[in-house]
Every structure is written in structure tokens, then in C-alpha cells.
Design an enzyme around this catalytic site. Structure first.
Site, PDB file in Angstrom:
ATOM      1  N   GLU A 188      -3.245 -42.169 -37.728  1.00 51.39           N
ATOM      2  CA  GLU A 188      -1.532 -43.024 -37.556  1.00 51.39           C
ATOM      3  C   GLU A 188      -1.700 -44.293 -37.820  1.00 51.39           C
ATOM      4  OE1 GLU A 188       0.761 -39.921 -34.343  1.00 51.39           O
ATOM      5  OE2 GLU A 188      -0.872 -41.665 -33.495  1.00 51.39           O
TER       6      GLU A 188
HETATM    7  N1  IFG Z   1      -0.026 -37.929 -31.718  1.00 56.71           N
HETATM    8  C1  IFG Z   1      -1.087 -39.119 -32.192  1.00 56.71           C
HETATM    9  C2  IFG Z   1      -1.679 -39.147 -30.377  1.00 56.71           C
HETATM   10  C3  IFG Z   1      -0.569 -39.280 -29.455  1.00 56.71           C
HETATM   11  C4  IFG Z   1      -0.044 -37.952 -29.505  1.00 56.71           C
HETATM   12  C5  IFG Z   1       1.364 -37.215 -27.973  1.00 56.71           C
HETATM   13  C6  IFG Z   1      -2.595 -37.961 -32.901  1.00 56.71           C
HETATM   14  C7  IFG Z   1      -3.902 -38.092 -33.530  1.00 56.71           C
HETATM   15  C8  IFG Z   1       0.652 -37.935 -31.495  1.00 56.71           C
HETATM   16  N2  IFG Z   1      -2.167 -39.312 -32.944  1.00 56.71           N
HETATM   17  O1  IFG Z   1      -2.537 -36.481 -31.823  1.00 56.71           O
HETATM   18  O2  IFG Z   1      -2.241 -40.314 -29.917  1.00 56.71           O
HETATM   19  O3  IFG Z   1       0.322 -39.988 -29.064  1.00 56.71           O
HETATM   20  O4  IFG Z   1       1.452 -35.357 -28.004  1.00 56.71           O
END
Ligand code: IFG
Length: 514
Positions: free
Chosen positions: A326
Site C-alpha cells: 500500500e
Molecule cells: N491491508 C493492510 C494492513 C491492514 C489490513 C487490515 C496488508 C498487507 C488491510 N496491508 O494487509 O496494514 O490494514 O485487514
């Protein structure tokens, strides 16, 4: 705050404990994860008694003491651990297993006068002990003396894992979890032969590991957490205590320093790390993708190298997780430039890179590992990685994320990847789902991000009963994979969790035995 049967009970409400007398011995075919082969011998049961001793010579001694620690409180028996002794009624742990068992496999033989465990390493003996304890009635998991009898069904089990990397992840960054909370979870997941613990140590909301060369990361960057409550951090001694405790449960810690995104805690701690020289305030929300280290500043790489050097020195395991997810505030070109400078640093300090699969954009070489967290059936970036020799760690968010709600009524968790009931967590295959060859799959992981999770009860409610499903996908042969069998075997785990005073979600999909 206790959580039972999907409802958050008022603090102090007693969670129904396993007060029932120990039920009849579990049948040999109720083990989770399913063993490779099970041959019951109904004519031979073994009964633990006041006289039972554990024979644990040489390198088996540690596992012998661990097993005694499981048996003594609930049986009230002395269960001495001896380096060598004659006599019947003994549980013998021997490092004489045939090589075909591999480094984690074991052979467990239960006869009416003795229990024998054969393995090629202490890891194999430890895995056998997790199976052995499941052959005893649920009350064996109690911290206080329970009525017997303590009978194990007779027979033989030969077992070894399908994948060598079977992992659970905790996120002390969004909500801080104390060392004792981490140790509690280590003990709970070790029962299902999980052998890796991924700690998501840094994020926008908090930096949770002391770095001596950058002290403000924890002096300032650990002060808070999601929701604005006080945060916390692990001193380097705390972290080593977790590493050592995990190792005593034959589990290797994988630290994650997430970068270049998910870095607000670091950026708020050191103004000079920001491109504009201005430190943002600490962040207590749950948005993602708004932060980025400054790719074009030299100090960024001094910072990253110092952090990697200190974390690598504290981490005996082979992997260092560099996050990479992200990075929505980093251009693709900058992201690749950043990772191209950082990946050599991981190798420089003797570690193998592991990262969320999008870091594959930077073309990591050799057996670096891509952790897939997508909700699709695989991704071209995995296949490109495999062509370079990379390995794939399977943690599809719509199957394995323990912070996803079970259903719309679940009081905790998120739902961006969809609802995950037990059947969803079990109903996939790590190689087939990702459409990659078996030999490229490192293993599986059950991530649990903590935006909505604050206590051990919350962790347990979300992890159980789904984590045993992921553990079975990681351990058991593909040909044992069967929902009807799994849900029945899983039902037998409920009384064990109750006896251990551990929360869990009483999923309506499981025929709980009581
Ligand atoms: N995606 C984000 C996490 C967390 C997650 C919550 C990943 C690799 C959503 N990144 O999962 O930091 O916020 O379910």
C-alpha cells in the site's frame, strides 16, 4: 471484556470454563492438523499414572520438560523427566527417527505399557507432543488439577508437514500487545504446529521496537495507537524475550519493518526523514496508503540501514520482512528505486527478504519470498517472481485474514476482504488457489491486523476456530483435505479451548461436542 458465542460480554463475566470431568479419551482420528497416517489399535490404551515418567535423553530434554509442563498441572502427577530410565508406564522421546520423517516429522506409538516417540530433531519431537496432548482428554489442557482417567487411545501415527513454513502474524502496531500477550498467543498456536511468528512491528500508528541508533522511534513514535489510547513498545530485551520464548516453542520470529509506506510513526518521530522536513503528527486512525519515506533523501537509506542492522542482529531466523504494501504515496518509479536500494541491505545483514507481494515489482532475486495477500486467484507478479526463483507465502486476504469478520454480526474485525467463516478459511488449497507449482509455495500464514483488536480475548475470538484451518492447510497432506472430517475434528477442540480458559467463536458451521 470476555467474548463468547459472538457477543461481547461485560468485563468480568466468567467465560464458561471446561469444568466438566475429563470425557472419554479422544479417538486417535480427531487430531488437528490431520496427520499423514493414523493406525488405531483399540486393544491398546495407555493410561497416565502417578508413576508415569518421561524419558528424554540428550537434546530431547527440552521437549521432555515442555511435555511435563503440559501434564503436571492438570493431572497432578509428578511426571519426572529422566535422561535415561528403565521401567514401564514411560513416555520415551527419542531422536532415532528414520530420515524419511524429515526435520519436523515424527512417529508416535501408543501401547498399553509405554508411549514411544521417534523423530530426527527436537522440532519433530515437539510436533509429536502437540499430537500426543490431543490424544488425552480435553481436561489435560487445564491449568488446575482435573479428575482422570488420563487415557490415550492405542495405535501408531506417522506424520510430517506438507509445507515447512506455517505462520501466524500479530500486529502490535495498530494496538500494542504486551510480551505476555504475545507469549500467550505463541502457546495457543504452537498446539497446531505453527512454526513461524510474523510480528508487524511498525506502521502509521506506532513504532513498536526500540532502535538504539534512532531512539525517538519509540520515545515519540510509540506513544499512541489506533483510537488514541496509550501505545507501547518492546525494548530490545523484550523483543529478545519474545524471540527466545518462541524458540522454546520451536517457532521462529519474522520481524516486519513496513516500508516505504505505513511509515507515519517514523516520519512523525524524525522531521528530517520527511521530504519537506516537517514531521506529521502521530496518527490514530485506520486509513492506509497516505505515508511514504522520502525516496530521494540519503538520510532515508542511513535510517533504513541502521534499522535493518539492529533488527537483523536481534533476529536469529532467516527472514526479515520489509513490508512494501500500500505505498500509494510513492510513485512506482520511486518504489522500485527505493526497494532496489533496500533489498541489498537485507542481504548485507545476512537475512532473506520477505515482503507483501507487490514488492515483486522490484524484482527481488533468488529465494526471496513474496507474501500474497490479494483476494484474487494468484497474480502475475507471483509467476514473474517464481521465474526468478522466488518463493510464495500464501495468505490470501479473503481466506486467511483473521481480522475479517466471520459474518455481519461479528462484533470485532473488518470486512474489506469479505466475511470469512470457518469453511472459507478451510476451503482452499495454497498451491491451487494461487495457481503456482507446489514446490514454489513456502507455506501459509494467518495474518491478524489489529485495527479493531485490543485484548487477548479479542485475538482468541478471531483466531479460533479459523487458525487451526490455516494450520491444517500448511501441515496436512493434500489428500487428507476434507471439510466433513475437519469440522468434526475441530469440534473436539472446543472443550480443549474451554479447559485452557481460551476464548473462541462458536461458529454455527461446527458440530461442537459441548
Ligand atoms: N491491508 C493492510 C494492513 C491492514 C489490513 C487490515 C496488508 C498487507 C488491510 N496491508 O494487509 O496494514 O490494514 O485487514
Amino acid at each position: 471484556m470476555a467474548v463468547v458465542a459472538g457477543a461481547l460480554l461485560a468485563a468480568g463475566t466468567a467465560v464458561p470454563a471446561g469444568g466438566d470431568p475429563a470425557p472419554a479419551a479422544s479417538a486417535m482420528d480427531t487430531i488437528v492438523p490431520a496427520p499423514e497416517s493414523v493406525t488405531p489399535d483399540p486393544a491398546a490404551n495407555f493410561e497416565l499414572s502417578e508413576q508415569t515418567a518421561i524419558l528424554a535423553p540428550g537434546e530431547a530434554a527440552g521437549v521432555g520438560e515442555y511435555l511435563a509442563g503440559v501434564l503436571r498441572p492438570s493431572t497432578g502427577f509428578p511426571v519426572p523427566v529422566n535422561p535415561a530410565l528403565p521401567g514401564t508406564g514411560d513416555i520415551a522421546l527419542a531422536l532415532d527417527g528414520d530420515p524419511g520423517l524429515g526435520p519436523e516429522g515424527y512417529r508416535l506409538q501408543v501401547a498399553d505399557d509405554a508411549v514411544q516417540v521417534h523423530a530426527t530433531s527436537p522440532d519433530g519431537l515437539f510436533n509429536a507432543v502437540q499430537t500426543l496432548r490431543q490424544l488425552l482428554p480435553a481436561g489435560i489442557e487445564s491449568a488446575t488439577a482435573q479428575p482422570g482417567p488420563w487415557t490415550m487411545p492405542g495405535g501408531e501415527i506417522t506424520d510430517k508437514p506438507r509445507f515447512g513454513h506455517r505462520s501466524a502474524q500479530l500486529d502490535p502496531a495498530r494496538h500494542f500487545f504486551t510480551v505476555d500477550m504475545v507469549k500467550r498467543y505463541i502457546d495457543q498456536i504452537a498446539k497446531y504446529k505453527i512454526n513461524k511468528l510474523h510480528l508487524h512491528l511498525t506502521d502509521d500508528q506506532g513504532w513498536r521496537l526500540q532502535i538504539n541508533s534512532w531512539p525517538r522511534l519509540t520515545e515519540f513514535g510509540a506513544q499512541t495507537e489506533v483510537g488514541g489510547t496509550p501505545g507501547g513498545f518492546y525494548t530490545q530485551q523484550d523483543y529478545s524475550e519474545i524471540v527466545d520464548y518462541a524458540a522454546s516453542r520451536h517457532m521462529t520470529v519474522i520481524p516486519e519493518i513496513d516500508m516505504p509506506g505505513h511509515t507515519n510513526a517514523a516520519l512523525s518521530s524524525y522531521a528530517e526523514l520527511n521530504c519537506d522536513g516537517v514531521a506529521p503528527p502521530p496518527y490514530t486512525g485506520i486509513d492506509v496508503g497516505f505515508s511514504s519515506l522520502c525516496v530521494n533523501k540519503d538520510i532515508t537509506y542511513t535510517f533504513v540501514e541502521d534499522v535493518i542492522r539492529e533488527v537483523a542482529a536481534l533476529t536469529p531466523g532467516p527472514y526479515l520482512h520489509i513490508g512494501g504494501d500500500e505505498a500509494h504515496s510513492t510513485t512506482d518509479e520511486d518504489y522500485v528505486a527505493f526497494m532496489s536500494k533496500v533489498l541489498p541491505l537485507v542481504e548485507k545483514y545476512g537475512k532473506k527478504p520477505l515482503g507483501w507481494h507487490e514488492y515483486g515489482k522490484a524484482a527481488p532475486q533468488g529465494d526471496a519470498a513474496l507474501q500474497f495477500w490479494g483476494t484474487t486467484n494468484g497474480d502475475p507478479i507471483l509467476n514473474e517472481g517464481i521465474a526468478r526463483g522466488n518463493k510464495v507465502l500464501a495468505s490470501p486476504a479473503n481466506k486467511s485474514y483473521m481480522d475479517m469478520k466471520y459474518d455481519e454480526n461479528t462484533p470485532l474485525g473488518l470486512q474489506w476482504a469479505g466475511f470469512i467463516e470457518v469453511a472459507d478459511a478451510y476451503g482452499w488449497d495454497p498451491a491451487d488457489h494461487l495457481q503456482v507449482p507446489e514446490e514454489s509455495v513456502l507455506g501459509v500464514e494467518a495474518p491478524m491486523f489489529s485495527e479493531t483488536l485490543e485484548t487477548s480475548q479479542h485475538i482468541e475470538f478471531m483466531a479460533f476456530p479459523r487458525l487451526p484451518a490455516i494450520a491444517e492447510l500448511g501441515w496436512s497432506p493434500k489428500n487428507t483435505h476434507d471439510w466433513e472430517s475437519f469440522k468434526t475434528r475441530l469440534a473436539n477442540q472446543g472443550p480443549r479451548w474451554q479447559a485452557a480458559g481460551q476464548d473462541f467463536y462458536r461458529s454455527p458451521q461446527i458440530p461442537w461436542t459441548r
